[in-house]
Design a protein around this motif. Structure first.
Motif: not given
Ligand SMILES: *[C@@H]1O[C@H](CO)[C@@H](O)[C@H](O)[C@H]1NC(C)=O
Ligand SMILES: *[C@@H]1O[C@H](CO)[C@@H](O)[C@H](O)[C@H]1NC(C)=O
Ligand SMILES: *[C@@H]1O[C@H](CO)[C@@H](O)[C@H](O)[C@H]1NC(C)=O
Length: 216
Positions: A61-72, A74-76, A104-109, A204-212
């Motif tokens: 259950s810990l592993e699946s909640s980490q992969e997801c971080g949500c309610d099921g 997302l897998t990434e 671009n994991r999760g295709q948010g960008y 030289h110039s970039h932007l990055s982000g991720f779900l904490v």
């Protein structure tokens, strides 16, 4: 003489009988102990097997909640990084579109408009680095939701030096919230092309982000 023999015989009989009795008693005791041991072992095995199953369930259950971080849904874990492939001039209100997607994991960008859309509600971290040539000037903000809602700000003024600056912010986003970079005034930033130094043209110039951490 006869009496002595009889006494000996009696003593021997007694002694021999005692030996047989002792052996029988020890064998019984041993059997009882063996049976008890077997029973204890069976109880122990049931208990340990139960505990191992419990632990395995918790790990799953810990592993699946980490992969997801949500309610099921997302897998990434959403995470992206995009760089600027070419030098860019922009005027007030224009978006900075980092067009060279590295991750671009999760295709948010989206590289078509430079907007990151939070796939899920949670706490996010963003980092940006912008480079300027010796005559370059930029005033560029990271914004959330609209072009004036700044959550980070970067600037450089003309100097005699090349400069590279970075900033990092942590912010909370609801699923569907947009984050992007916008030029606050006329700006010039450096991309990757034509800036190879020892083969290292990128970044030289970039932007990055991720779900904490996703909200539960
Ligand atoms: C940006 O503008 C400068 C003049 O301010 C010009 O020399 C340069 O070629 C422009 N760069 C791009 C990528 O349009
Ligand atoms: C910066 O501007 C000065 C004066 O206009 C010019 O001589 C110099 O070549 C420029 N440097 C760069 C890197 O564009
Ligand atoms: C931009 O967003 C901020 C924060 O949500 C809000 O206070 C502000 O009114 C918005 N501005 C415009 C022009 O929509």
């Amino acid at each position: 003489m006869n009496t002595i023999i009889i006494v000996f015989m009696l003593m021997f009989a007694q002694y021999g009988y005692g030996l047989v009795m002792d052996t029988a008693t020890s064998t019984d005791a041993l059997m009882v102990m063996l049976a008890e041991e077997k029973q204890l072992r069976a109880q122990f095995e049931i208990k340990v097997t139960g505990q191992v199953t419990d632990l395995q369930n918790k790990v799953n259950s810990l592993e699946s909640s980490q992969e997801c971080g949500c309610d099921g849904r997302l897998t990434e874990i959403p995470a992206f990084m995009a760089a600027l492939s070419n030098d860019r001039n922009c005027s007030k209100g224009q978006k900075v579109v980092f067009d060279d997607i590295k991750l671009n994991r999760g295709q948010g960008y989206s590289k078509s408009n430079g907007i990151f859309t939070a796939p899920i509600t949670g706490t996010y971290m963003f980092t940006t680095t912008l480079s300027s040539d010796p005559n370059g000037t930029y005033h560029i903000a990271l914004v959330k939701g609209n072009a004036t809602n700044e959550i980070a700000y970067m600037y450089a003024v003309s100097t005699t030096q090349w400069s590279e600056s970075s900033t990092t912010v942590v912010t909370h986003l609801d699923a569907g919230n947009d984050v992007w970079m916008v030029c606050v005034s006329n700006s010039k930033i450096e991309g990757n092309a034509n800036h190879a130094v020892e083969g290292a043209a990128d970044f030289h110039s970039h932007l990055s982000g991720f779900l904490v951490s996703g909200d539960h």
